[in-house]
Design a protein around this motif. Structure first.
Motif, PDB file in Angstrom:
ATOM      1  N   MET A 112       0.838  -1.206   0.000  1.00 28.12           N
ATOM      2  CA  MET A 112       0.000   0.000   0.000  1.00 28.12           C
ATOM      3  C   MET A 112       0.870   1.251   0.000  1.00 28.12           C
ATOM      4  SD  MET A 112      -3.216  -0.189  -0.161  1.00 28.12           S
ATOM      5  CE  MET A 112      -4.427  -1.481  -0.240  1.00 28.12           C
ATOM      6  N   SER A 113       1.965   1.225   0.807  1.00 32.55           N
ATOM      7  CA  SER A 113       2.745   2.465   0.820  1.00 32.55           C
ATOM      8  C   SER A 113       3.565   2.615  -0.459  1.00 32.55           C
ATOM      9  CB  SER A 113       3.563   2.634   2.112  1.00 32.55           C
ATOM     10  OG  SER A 113       4.417   1.583   2.256  1.00 32.55           O
ATOM     11  N   LEU A 114       4.031   1.520  -1.055  1.00 32.73           N
ATOM     12  CA  LEU A 114       4.772   1.647  -2.321  1.00 32.73           C
ATOM     13  C   LEU A 114       3.876   2.194  -3.441  1.00 32.73           C
ATOM     14  CD1 LEU A 114       6.882  -1.646  -2.399  1.00 32.73           C
ATOM     15  CD2 LEU A 114       7.792   0.669  -2.570  1.00 32.73           C
ATOM     16  N   LEU A 115       2.672   1.633  -3.555  1.00 30.25           N
ATOM     17  CA  LEU A 115       1.772   2.080  -4.633  1.00 30.25           C
ATOM     18  C   LEU A 115       1.288   3.509  -4.355  1.00 30.25           C
ATOM     19  CD1 LEU A 115       0.926   0.611  -7.173  1.00 30.25           C
ATOM     20  CD2 LEU A 115      -1.136  -0.171  -6.036  1.00 30.25           C
ATOM     21  N   GLY A 116       0.990   3.769  -3.093  1.00 33.04           N
ATOM     22  CA  GLY A 116       0.502   5.107  -2.723  1.00 33.04           C
ATOM     23  C   GLY A 116       1.565   6.187  -2.886  1.00 33.04           C
ATOM     24  N   ALA A 117       2.855   5.790  -2.879  1.00 32.28           N
ATOM     25  CA  ALA A 117       3.934   6.786  -2.957  1.00 32.28           C
ATOM     26  C   ALA A 117       4.372   7.068  -4.392  1.00 32.28           C
ATOM     27  CB  ALA A 117       5.132   6.294  -2.144  1.00 32.28           C
ATOM     28  N   LEU A 118       3.829   6.339  -5.378  1.00 32.53           N
ATOM     29  CA  LEU A 118       4.261   6.591  -6.767  1.00 32.53           C
ATOM     30  C   LEU A 118       3.904   8.015  -7.169  1.00 32.53           C
ATOM     31  CD1 LEU A 118       3.125   3.383  -8.758  1.00 32.53           C
ATOM     32  CD2 LEU A 118       5.456   4.042  -8.132  1.00 32.53           C
ATOM     33  N   THR A 119       4.821   8.640  -7.917  1.00 33.29           N
ATOM     34  CA  THR A 119       4.514   9.989  -8.400  1.00 33.29           C
ATOM     35  C   THR A 119       4.179   9.962  -9.895  1.00 33.29           C
ATOM     36  OG1 THR A 119       6.869  10.317  -8.708  1.00 33.29           O
ATOM     37  CG2 THR A 119       5.905  11.210  -6.682  1.00 33.29           C
ATOM     38  N   ASP A 120       4.457   8.837 -10.535  1.00 31.12           N
ATOM     39  CA  ASP A 120       4.045   8.655 -11.926  1.00 31.12           C
ATOM     40  C   ASP A 120       3.731   7.171 -12.118  1.00 31.12           C
ATOM     41  OD1 ASP A 120       3.389   9.206 -14.501  1.00 31.12           O
ATOM     42  OD2 ASP A 120       5.423   9.652 -15.191  1.00 31.12           O
ATOM     43  N   SER A 121       2.879   6.882 -13.107  1.00 32.54           N
ATOM     44  CA  SER A 121       2.480   5.493 -13.287  1.00 32.54           C
ATOM     45  C   SER A 121       3.606   4.679 -13.896  1.00 32.54           C
ATOM     46  CB  SER A 121       1.260   5.435 -14.186  1.00 32.54           C
ATOM     47  OG  SER A 121       0.207   6.074 -13.524  1.00 32.54           O
ATOM     48  N   ASP A 137      10.989  -7.345  -8.004  1.00 26.38           N
ATOM     49  CA  ASP A 137      11.271  -7.069  -9.420  1.00 26.38           C
ATOM     50  C   ASP A 137      12.455  -6.130  -9.603  1.00 26.38           C
ATOM     51  OD1 ASP A 137       9.018  -5.289  -8.344  1.00 26.38           O
ATOM     52  OD2 ASP A 137       9.740  -4.120 -10.052  1.00 26.38           O
ATOM     53  N   THR A 138      12.912  -5.489  -8.535  1.00 19.86           N
ATOM     54  CA  THR A 138      14.050  -4.574  -8.667  1.00 19.86           C
ATOM     55  C   THR A 138      15.370  -5.237  -8.247  1.00 19.86           C
ATOM     56  OG1 THR A 138      13.410  -3.748  -6.497  1.00 19.86           O
ATOM     57  CG2 THR A 138      12.778  -2.400  -8.359  1.00 19.86           C
ATOM     58  N   THR A 144      20.704 -10.710 -16.847  1.00 16.66           N
ATOM     59  CA  THR A 144      19.641  -9.829 -17.359  1.00 16.66           C
ATOM     60  C   THR A 144      20.042  -8.375 -17.097  1.00 16.66           C
ATOM     61  OG1 THR A 144      18.407  -9.867 -15.275  1.00 16.66           O
ATOM     62  CG2 THR A 144      17.775 -11.507 -16.912  1.00 16.66           C
ATOM     63  N   PRO A 145      19.565  -7.435 -17.931  1.00 15.48           N
ATOM     64  CA  PRO A 145      19.922  -6.025 -17.720  1.00 15.48           C
ATOM     65  C   PRO A 145      19.434  -5.532 -16.360  1.00 15.48           C
ATOM     66  CG  PRO A 145      18.618  -6.331 -19.742  1.00 15.48           C
ATOM     67  CD  PRO A 145      18.665  -7.651 -19.047  1.00 15.48           C
ATOM     68  N   ALA A 146      20.069  -4.482 -15.846  1.00 10.19           N
ATOM     69  CA  ALA A 146      19.679  -3.929 -14.533  1.00 10.19           C
ATOM     70  C   ALA A 146      18.198  -3.572 -14.560  1.00 10.19           C
ATOM     71  CB  ALA A 146      20.516  -2.698 -14.239  1.00 10.19           C
ATOM     72  N   PRO A 147      17.424  -4.031 -13.558  1.00 16.37           N
ATOM     73  CA  PRO A 147      15.981  -3.752 -13.572  1.00 16.37           C
ATOM     74  C   PRO A 147      15.677  -2.259 -13.479  1.00 16.37           C
ATOM     75  CG  PRO A 147      16.584  -5.233 -11.748  1.00 16.37           C
ATOM     76  CD  PRO A 147      17.856  -4.763 -12.369  1.00 16.37           C
ATOM     77  N   ASP A 148      14.625  -1.841 -14.183  1.00 12.26           N
ATOM     78  CA  ASP A 148      14.198  -0.441 -14.131  1.00 12.26           C
ATOM     79  C   ASP A 148      12.998  -0.365 -13.181  1.00 12.26           C
ATOM     80  OD1 ASP A 148      13.105   2.034 -14.518  1.00 12.26           O
ATOM     81  OD2 ASP A 148      12.949   1.892 -16.706  1.00 12.26           O
ATOM     82  N   PRO A 149      13.182   0.276 -12.007  1.00 18.34           N
ATOM     83  CA  PRO A 149      12.088   0.302 -11.022  1.00 18.34           C
ATOM     84  C   PRO A 149      10.832   0.996 -11.532  1.00 18.34           C
ATOM     85  CG  PRO A 149      13.935   1.686 -10.315  1.00 18.34           C
ATOM     86  CD  PRO A 149      14.375   0.985 -11.563  1.00 18.34           C
ATOM     87  N   ARG A 150      10.957   1.818 -12.592  1.00 18.38           N
ATOM     88  CA  ARG A 150       9.759   2.498 -13.114  1.00 18.38           C
ATOM     89  C   ARG A 150       8.993   1.602 -14.087  1.00 18.38           C
ATOM     90  NH1 ARG A 150      12.703   7.143 -15.784  1.00 18.38           N
ATOM     91  NH2 ARG A 150      13.835   5.254 -16.243  1.00 18.38           N
ATOM     92  N   ARG A 151       9.614   0.500 -14.492  1.00 17.28           N
ATOM     93  CA  ARG A 151       8.939  -0.390 -15.442  1.00 17.28           C
ATOM     94  C   ARG A 151       8.227  -1.542 -14.748  1.00 17.28           C
ATOM     95  NH1 ARG A 151       9.636  -5.199 -18.140  1.00 17.28           N
ATOM     96  NH2 ARG A 151       8.869  -5.252 -20.281  1.00 17.28           N
TER      97      ARG A 151
END
Ligand code: PML
Length: 269
Positions: A112-121, A137-138, A144-151
């Motif tokens: 809940m706090s991770l999703l609630g803290a997003l500033t962009d989708s 996922d991060t 594999t390439p370094a994970p992108d936390p925004r993806r």
């Protein structure tokens, strides 16, 4: 059923450089018979150019013929709706639903706090350990390439198996439109992978405040209000069993074609 269909995938953004960076506008995907291919591509183009999140200036549409013998079949989740009248009430209900589905209190709070803290989708979903609440996922994975936390990871390659049966099913429940269709199809694929415990989602469309908790145990629990009207930030979390192999999990979510079977009227869903 025919032997092949066409996978059509669209992603679009605004202000990117050749599709890198920028603001996510819209994504969509279908697996359609050849006769619906042209109409599906045009519809996706229109969607990216007329979306309420903005007019996309980068649009990528990928079309690929799929051999249906490689597709997995999975059932559509049972549907039920819980009415909420505010963001806080909706999120409280969602937290209860996640715990009822088997996610630990600690993992629910973390999610809940991770999703609630997003500033962009995000374009994809976060993956959290349903026991410890650790974001998986991060974490780096060898080879594999370094994970992108925004993806995050994308749940992709899925559609309804029988369009007519699905329309009858949704009409009987008063459900129309792309949001509910796409969310129920995606949620059903997510639950077809046995490592998933539950999913949490609320929409990133500013004018759409609905979300859901999905689980094999309790089906698709639609929650009518989960954010404030006008808020353009939403997202998804897949809660998975402790010890899940995230490489295999990601491979299934992103690449395995899944066709969702609609129960016949009179069945339990
Ligand atoms: C619904 O049941 O109406 C869909 C809720 C989630 C929508 C997610 C999205 O489309 O962004």
């Amino acid at each position: 059923m025919e032997r092949t269909r066409f996978s059509v995938k669209m992603r679009s953004s605004l202000g990117s450089v050749h599709g890198m960076g920028g603001r996510h506008i819209s994504g969509a995907e279908r697996i359609v018979p050849e006769k619906s291919l042209e109409e599906t591509v045009c519809e996706m183009l229109r969607r990216a150019r007329t979306h309420e999140r903005g007019t996309a200036d980068f649009i990528q549409i990928k079309v690929e013929e799929l051999n249906l013998s490689k597709a997995v079949h999975a059932p559509l989740l049972r549907f039920s709706e819980i009415k909420s009248s505010s963001k806080d009430e909706g999120r409280r209900i969602a937290a209860e639903e996640l715990e009822a589905a088997g996610v630990s209190h600690k993992a629910v709070t973390a999610g809940m706090s991770l999703l609630g803290a997003l500033t962009d989708s995000m374009r994809g979903a976060m993956v959290l350990d349903a026991e410890t609440g650790e974001r998986l996922d991060t974490l780096p994975r060898p080879g594999t390439p370094a994970p992108d936390p925004r993806r995050g990871i994308r749940c992709s390659s899925m559609d309804i198996a029988d369009e007519d049966a699905y329309r009858r099913f949704m009409k009987a429940r008063g459900l129309y439109g792309d949001h509910a269709r796409e969310a129920m199809v995606l949620a059903s694929k997510v639950q077809s992978e046995p490592s998933t415990v539950a999913e949490l989602c609320w929409s990133d469309d500013p004018g759409y405040v609905t979300g859901y908790v999905g689980s094999r145990k309790n089906g698709y629990r639609r929650i009518t209000v989960m954010k404030d009207l006008g808020d353009p930030v939403g997202g998804r979390i897949f809660f998975v069993r402790h010890g899940t192999d995230t490489g295999k999990y990601t491979g299934y979510m992103e690449n395995t074609p899944v066709l969702i079977d609609t129960p016949e009227e009179g069945d339990a869903a």
